[in-house]
Design an enzyme around this catalytic site. Structure first.
Site, PDB file in Angstrom:
ATOM      1  N   THR A   1      99.608  21.248 -79.689  1.00 32.22           N
ATOM      2  CA  THR A   1      98.999  22.561 -79.441  1.00 32.22           C
ATOM      3  C   THR A   1      98.346  22.675 -78.071  1.00 32.22           C
ATOM      4  O   THR A   1      97.576  23.602 -77.835  1.00 32.22           O
ATOM      5  CB  THR A   1      97.950  22.888 -80.529  1.00 32.22           C
TER       6      THR A   1
ATOM      7  N   LEU B   1     103.410  19.767 -84.528  1.00 31.97           N
ATOM      8  CA  LEU B   1     103.396  20.673 -83.383  1.00 31.97           C
ATOM      9  C   LEU B   1     102.234  20.316 -82.479  1.00 31.97           C
ATOM     10  O   LEU B   1     101.075  20.313 -82.909  1.00 31.97           O
ATOM     11  CB  LEU B   1     103.254  22.125 -83.846  1.00 31.97           C
TER      12      LEU B   1
ATOM     13  N   PRO C   1     107.978  13.826 -76.632  1.00 31.41           N
ATOM     14  CA  PRO C   1     109.227  13.285 -77.179  1.00 31.41           C
ATOM     15  C   PRO C   1     110.470  13.930 -76.578  1.00 31.41           C
ATOM     16  O   PRO C   1     111.581  13.434 -76.783  1.00 31.41           O
ATOM     17  CB  PRO C   1     109.114  13.595 -78.676  1.00 31.41           C
TER      18      PRO C   1
ATOM     19  N   TYR D   1      91.408  20.850 -75.443  1.00 34.72           N
ATOM     20  CA  TYR D   1      92.446  21.876 -75.307  1.00 34.72           C
ATOM     21  C   TYR D   1      91.830  23.275 -75.307  1.00 34.72           C
ATOM     22  O   TYR D   1      92.506  24.247 -74.987  1.00 34.72           O
ATOM     23  CB  TYR D   1      93.464  21.783 -76.450  1.00 34.72           C
TER      24      TYR D   1
ATOM     25  N   GLU E   1      91.179   9.281 -77.690  1.00 36.65           N
ATOM     26  CA  GLU E   1      92.254   9.799 -76.842  1.00 36.65           C
ATOM     27  C   GLU E   1      92.681   8.833 -75.746  1.00 36.65           C
ATOM     28  O   GLU E   1      93.869   8.744 -75.412  1.00 36.65           O
ATOM     29  CB  GLU E   1      91.834  11.142 -76.231  1.00 36.65           C
TER      30      GLU E   1
ATOM     31  N   GLU F   1     110.904  30.587 -80.337  1.00 34.04           N
ATOM     32  CA  GLU F   1     112.267  30.105 -80.555  1.00 34.04           C
ATOM     33  C   GLU F   1     112.335  28.587 -80.547  1.00 34.04           C
ATOM     34  O   GLU F   1     113.035  27.976 -81.365  1.00 34.04           O
ATOM     35  CB  GLU F   1     113.214  30.701 -79.501  1.00 34.04           C
ATOM     36  N   ARG F   2     111.612  27.948 -79.612  1.00 34.06           N
ATOM     37  CA  ARG F   2     111.655  26.478 -79.557  1.00 34.06           C
ATOM     38  C   ARG F   2     110.910  25.860 -80.726  1.00 34.06           C
ATOM     39  O   ARG F   2     111.282  24.782 -81.203  1.00 34.06           O
ATOM     40  CB  ARG F   2     111.101  25.981 -78.224  1.00 34.06           C
TER      41      ARG F   2
ATOM     42  N   SER G   1      94.922   6.367 -79.130  1.00 31.62           N
ATOM     43  CA  SER G   1      95.962   6.956 -78.288  1.00 31.62           C
ATOM     44  C   SER G   1      95.953   6.269 -76.931  1.00 31.62           C
ATOM     45  O   SER G   1      94.888   5.946 -76.393  1.00 31.62           O
ATOM     46  CB  SER G   1      95.717   8.465 -78.116  1.00 31.62           C
TER      47      SER G   1
END
Length: 338
Positions: free
Chosen positions: A37, A35, A233, A70, A132, A290-291, A181
Site C-alpha cells: 500500500t 497488496l 516481486p 506511508y 522495518e 486493473e493491475r 524486514s
C-alpha cells in the site's frame, strides 16, 4: 507434527484464489499474496489507498502490507472497516502487516509506535508487526532526521532490546505475530540466539524476484521456520532516488514473456507465480485498479519443475532497491552476502 518447511511444500504448490495462506511458526497463517500500500504521499491523491484497498478486498485480497511512514494507514483502515461493515469480510479474514520505523527502536518507543498504527487503522490488533530495518535513526518527530550537512542522524540501539519490547506487545494482545524486514543472516541470528527469546521472528520481508531470488537467505530462513515475504516481486519503478536504474526491466525478460504466452499470462503473473509456488509471500504494490485485478489471477495455473528451474537460473543477484542513502551505517543490511 510438520515443520513450517514441510508444510510450505505441502501447501505452496496448490494454493487457490479462495485459500492461499500458509502457516507461520507461531501457529498463525499468512496469505501468499498481499497488496503493498505504499504510495508517495507527495504525489498520491487523497483517497487513493481507501478506494484501492476496498477494490482489492472485492477482488479477493485478504493481506495488506502497510506502514506508519506511508502516511495512509487511516485510509487503509477505513477501507477494511467499511468492508467489514458491509458484510464482505470479517476482521479475522484480514491480515494486516504494519512496520516499526527506524525512529522508534528505543524500547520505550516501540509500543507507542504500534499504538499509533492501531489508532490510524482504528483496529484492535495487528496480524503482523515487523522491524522495518535493522538501522535506527535519532528518535523524534522527524522520520528522516538529518544534520546540518544533510547526513542522516543515526541512533545506537540494541536490536535485542527492541525485540523484547515487541514481545511485550504480542503478550499484551496488540499484535499476533512478530517479524523483521531487510535483515541479513547475521542480524537474524542475533535475535534467534538472544537469551530468553520468547517469540521468534516468523517472517523476514526482503526484496525477492526472479533477478534476485535470495537462495541462501531463503534456505537459511526455511531451516529456522521463517517465511520470506518478497517486496518488489515484479522489479520496481525506475525512481532513481532509491532504485538501481541500471537493472534491466524484469517484466521484459524473454523467458518470463515466453512462459507467459504458454499459459496466456503476463510476465508479471509468471513472476508472482514463481515466488508463490516456492512458498515466498508476495506483496506487489499497485494503485492501478486493473493491475490490482491482474496480479490476483495467479492461482489458475502452475509452473512445471523445469520452468521453475529456468526462472531460478535468471538470478543475477541484482537488487532494485539498494537504500544507498543509509549504506554508511554499520548495520546496513546489504553489506553481507545474505
Amino acid at each position: 507434527m510438520h515443520s513450517v518447511r514441510e508444510l510450505l511444500s505441502l501447501f505452496a504448490m496448490n494454493p487457490s484464489a479462495e485459500s492461499h495462506s500458509i502457516p507461520l511458526s507461531d501457529g498463525n497463517r499468512i496469505p501468499l499474496l498481499g497488496l503493498g500500500t505504499y504510495g508517495d504521499p507527495r504525489t498520491t491523491p487523497k483517497g487513493t489507498a481507501l478506494e484501492c484497498v476496498k477494490l482489492a478486498i472485492d477482488v479477493g485480497y485478504r493481506h495488506f502490507d502497510g506502514a506508519l511512514v506511508y502516511f495512509n494507514e487511516h485510509e487503509v483502515g477505513q477501507a477494511i472497516r467499511e468492508k467489514i461493515a458491509d458484510g464482505s469480510v470479517r476482521r479475522q479474514d484480514i491480515f494486516y502487516c504494519g512496520k516499526l520505523w527506524n525512529t522508534f527502536h528505543s524500547p520505550e518507543l516501540v509500543r507507542p509506535a504500534l499504538e499509533r498504527t492501531l489508532e490510524a487503522l482504528k483496529l484492535d490488533y495487528l496480524d503482523l508487526y515487523i522491524v522495518e530495518l535493522p538501522i535506527a535513526f535519532k528518535p523524534g518527530n522527524d522520520f528522516y532526521p538529518k544534520d546540518g550537512d544533510g547526513n542522516y542522524i543515526y541512533h545506537h540501539t540494541d536490536l535485542c532490546a527492541t525485540w523484547e519490547a515487541l514481545e511485550a506487545c504480542k503478550d499484551a494482545g496488540l499484535v499476533k505475530s512478530l517479524g523483521v524486514s531487510n535483515f541479513n543472516r547475521r542480524q537474524l541470528e542475533l535475535l534467534l540466539n538472544k537469551p530468553g527469546l520468547r517469540h521468534k521472528p516468523v517472517s523476514n520481508q526482503v526484496e525477492c524476484h526472479p533477478y534476485f531470488t535470495q537462495p541462501k537467505l531463503l534456505e537459511f530462513c526455511r531451516q529456522h521456520n521463517i517465511v520470506i515475504v518478497g517486496y518488489c516481486p515484479l522489479g520496481s519503478s525506475r525512481d532513481a532516488s532509491w532504485v538501481n536504474v541500471k537493472c534491466p526491466p524484469l517484466l521484459e525478460d524473454e523467458l518470463l514473456v515466453s512462459i507467459g504466452k504458454k499459459y496466456n499470462k503476463s510476465s508479471a503473473q509468471v513472476a508472482l507465480r514463481f515466488n508463490v509456488q516456492r512458498g515466498v509471500v508476495v506483496i506487489p504494490k499497485s494503485f492501478s485498479p486493473e493491475r490490482i485485478k491482474h496480479n490476483f489471477h495467479i492461482f489458475d495455473f502452475s509452473l512445471t519443475e523445469e520452468e521453475m528451474k529456468a526462472i531460478e537460473a535468471l538470478n543475477k543477484n541484482i537488487r532494485f532497491v539498494e537504500l544507498l542513502m543509509w549504506s554508511d551505517h554499520p548495520e546496513y543490511p546489504f553489506h553481507d552476502e545474505y
